[in-house]
Design a protein around this motif. Sequence first.
Motif, PDB file in Angstrom:
ATOM      1  N   PHE A  51       0.801  -1.223   0.000  1.00 56.70           N
ATOM      2  CA  PHE A  51       0.000   0.000   0.000  1.00 56.70           C
ATOM      3  C   PHE A  51       0.835   1.274   0.000  1.00 56.70           C
ATOM      4  O   PHE A  51       0.296   2.367   0.140  1.00 56.70           O
ATOM      5  N   CYS A  52       2.125   1.150  -0.138  1.00 58.49           N
ATOM      6  CA  CYS A  52       2.966   2.346  -0.214  1.00 58.49           C
ATOM      7  C   CYS A  52       4.018   2.137  -1.295  1.00 58.49           C
ATOM      8  O   CYS A  52       4.197   1.036  -1.808  1.00 58.49           O
ATOM      9  N   ASP A  53       4.703   3.194  -1.628  1.00 54.78           N
ATOM     10  CA  ASP A  53       5.701   3.137  -2.695  1.00 54.78           C
ATOM     11  C   ASP A  53       7.106   2.882  -2.154  1.00 54.78           C
ATOM     12  O   ASP A  53       8.086   3.023  -2.881  1.00 54.78           O
ATOM     13  N   GLU A  54       7.198   2.513  -0.874  1.00 52.71           N
ATOM     14  CA  GLU A  54       8.501   2.237  -0.275  1.00 52.71           C
ATOM     15  C   GLU A  54       8.990   0.837  -0.646  1.00 52.71           C
ATOM     16  O   GLU A  54       8.210  -0.031  -1.029  1.00 52.71           O
ATOM     17  N   ARG A  55      10.287   0.628  -0.517  1.00 55.24           N
ATOM     18  CA  ARG A  55      10.857  -0.697  -0.733  1.00 55.24           C
ATOM     19  C   ARG A  55      10.760  -1.524   0.553  1.00 55.24           C
ATOM     20  O   ARG A  55      10.352  -1.005   1.597  1.00 55.24           O
ATOM     21  N   ARG A  56      11.123  -2.792   0.474  1.00 53.26           N
ATOM     22  CA  ARG A  56      11.071  -3.655   1.649  1.00 53.26           C
ATOM     23  C   ARG A  56      11.922  -3.072   2.771  1.00 53.26           C
ATOM     24  O   ARG A  56      13.044  -2.621   2.539  1.00 53.26           O
ATOM     25  N   SER A  57      11.394  -3.096   3.982  1.00 52.10           N
ATOM     26  CA  SER A  57      12.118  -2.554   5.130  1.00 52.10           C
ATOM     27  C   SER A  57      12.789  -3.645   5.954  1.00 52.10           C
ATOM     28  O   SER A  57      13.541  -3.351   6.887  1.00 52.10           O
ATOM     29  N   ILE A  58      12.514  -4.920   5.638  1.00 51.18           N
ATOM     30  CA  ILE A  58      13.090  -6.043   6.366  1.00 51.18           C
ATOM     31  C   ILE A  58      13.483  -7.142   5.381  1.00 51.18           C
ATOM     32  O   ILE A  58      13.166  -7.066   4.188  1.00 51.18           O
ATOM     33  N   CYS A  59      14.166  -8.165   5.896  1.00 53.23           N
ATOM     34  CA  CYS A  59      14.514  -9.351   5.115  1.00 53.23           C
ATOM     35  C   CYS A  59      13.658 -10.528   5.573  1.00 53.23           C
ATOM     36  O   CYS A  59      13.174 -10.554   6.706  1.00 53.23           O
ATOM     37  N   ALA A  60      13.494 -11.510   4.703  1.00 52.31           N
ATOM     38  CA  ALA A  60      12.796 -12.751   5.051  1.00 52.31           C
ATOM     39  C   ALA A  60      13.680 -13.922   4.638  1.00 52.31           C
ATOM     40  O   ALA A  60      14.097 -14.012   3.485  1.00 52.31           O
ATOM     41  N   GLU A  61      13.961 -14.812   5.597  1.00 54.33           N
ATOM     42  CA  GLU A  61      14.853 -15.946   5.348  1.00 54.33           C
ATOM     43  C   GLU A  61      14.236 -17.234   5.888  1.00 54.33           C
ATOM     44  O   GLU A  61      13.680 -17.251   6.992  1.00 54.33           O
ATOM     45  N   ALA A  62      14.346 -18.310   5.124  1.00 53.34           N
ATOM     46  CA  ALA A  62      13.812 -19.604   5.542  1.00 53.34           C
ATOM     47  C   ALA A  62      14.698 -20.216   6.622  1.00 53.34           C
ATOM     48  O   ALA A  62      15.887 -20.440   6.396  1.00 53.34           O
ATOM     49  N   GLU A  63      14.120 -20.484   7.799  1.00 55.02           N
ATOM     50  CA  GLU A  63      14.865 -21.161   8.861  1.00 55.02           C
ATOM     51  C   GLU A  63      14.838 -22.672   8.674  1.00 55.02           C
ATOM     52  O   GLU A  63      15.691 -23.386   9.204  1.00 55.02           O
ATOM     53  N   THR A  64      13.830 -23.159   7.951  1.00 52.08           N
ATOM     54  CA  THR A  64      13.736 -24.565   7.561  1.00 52.08           C
ATOM     55  C   THR A  64      13.331 -24.582   6.091  1.00 52.08           C
ATOM     56  O   THR A  64      13.059 -23.530   5.505  1.00 52.08           O
ATOM     57  N   ASP A  65      13.274 -25.753   5.492  1.00 49.53           N
ATOM     58  CA  ASP A  65      12.689 -25.838   4.153  1.00 49.53           C
ATOM     59  C   ASP A  65      11.244 -25.349   4.239  1.00 49.53           C
ATOM     60  O   ASP A  65      10.502 -25.740   5.144  1.00 49.53           O
ATOM     61  N   CYS A  66      10.848 -24.490   3.314  1.00 50.78           N
ATOM     62  CA  CYS A  66       9.530 -23.851   3.384  1.00 50.78           C
ATOM     63  C   CYS A  66       8.779 -23.974   2.063  1.00 50.78           C
ATOM     64  O   CYS A  66       9.380 -24.160   1.000  1.00 50.78           O
ATOM     65  N   VAL A  67       7.460 -23.845   2.171  1.00 50.94           N
ATOM     66  CA  VAL A  67       6.606 -23.651   1.007  1.00 50.94           C
ATOM     67  C   VAL A  67       5.820 -22.371   1.250  1.00 50.94           C
ATOM     68  O   VAL A  67       5.164 -22.224   2.286  1.00 50.94           O
ATOM     69  N   VAL A  68       5.917 -21.423   0.324  1.00 53.35           N
ATOM     70  CA  VAL A  68       5.174 -20.173   0.448  1.00 53.35           C
ATOM     71  C   VAL A  68       4.285 -19.987  -0.771  1.00 53.35           C
ATOM     72  O   VAL A  68       4.567 -20.499  -1.858  1.00 53.35           O
ATOM     73  N   MET A  69       3.198 -19.268  -0.562  1.00 47.57           N
ATOM     74  CA  MET A  69       2.332 -18.864  -1.662  1.00 47.57           C
ATOM     75  C   MET A  69       2.436 -17.356  -1.799  1.00 47.57           C
ATOM     76  O   MET A  69       2.322 -16.633  -0.804  1.00 47.57           O
ATOM     77  N   SER A  70       2.684 -16.879  -2.997  1.00 44.80           N
ATOM     78  CA  SER A  70       2.752 -15.440  -3.235  1.00 44.80           C
ATOM     79  C   SER A  70       1.570 -15.008  -4.090  1.00 44.80           C
ATOM     80  O   SER A  70       1.068 -15.769  -4.921  1.00 44.80           O
ATOM     81  N   ILE A  71       1.100 -13.790  -3.847  1.00 44.44           N
ATOM     82  CA  ILE A  71       0.052 -13.177  -4.667  1.00 44.44           C
ATOM     83  C   ILE A  71       0.584 -11.834  -5.143  1.00 44.44           C
ATOM     84  O   ILE A  71       1.002 -10.996  -4.333  1.00 44.44           O
TER      85      ILE A  71
END
Length: 217
Positions: free
Chosen positions: A84-104
């Motif tokens: 909802f804003c024009d800013e870039r990501r302010s944090i990082c996201a890292e997998a601590e285990t093998d993961c499955v994510v869904m993106s929209i």
Amino acid sequence: MRSILAQTQLFCSLTDAELAQVESLGILRNIAKGTILFYENDVVECMYVLLEGRLKLYSSNDSGREFVYHVAEPGISFGELALFCDERRSICAEAETDCVVMSIHKADFMSLLLTTPELKDQMLNSAMKIIFSLTNMVRDFALKDVYGRIRVLFERLAQPTAEGLLIDEQMSQQDIADRVGASREMIAKIMRELVAGGYVETGRKRLVILKKLPEQF
């Protein structure tokens, strides 16, 4: 996948037909342990739902020191407010285990908001909870010492069992340090005292709180 979506705070009020629409917009991605999903300052292109595994949301400095804001478990959505804003990501996201994510994708999510009034209400509710959580975090850093922040963390993560309050999450001393903004050496000292005092028991990749933690260390 739909059953997990129905349990997320963001999508829990949607009908089965609306959940099916969300599911149709989602793109599944397998992420190996240690993989960075996105970095700080990345362009914001989509939001995510964690379906399997565990993933940490954090910031780090040039020397590699980290501060972990949250460790996401399956059924947690993240990254939606940044759409909802024009800013870039302010944090990082890292997998601590093998993961499955869904993106929209951002455009698909915005279209979904226009056609699903319940989702707007949940977005507002989600935003307020994040603000409340961050306010508490700032308060704890301003008013509590390292031990006080450890106590808050342990009491938030612990679940009641026959053995006591159980934290069934693999956390090294460095992991604890990253989540309370302290050095590993300070965490080691405090943990030794808590174990010696019979307050906690560690081992078997878990931590048990045996009795009420002291107010002061």
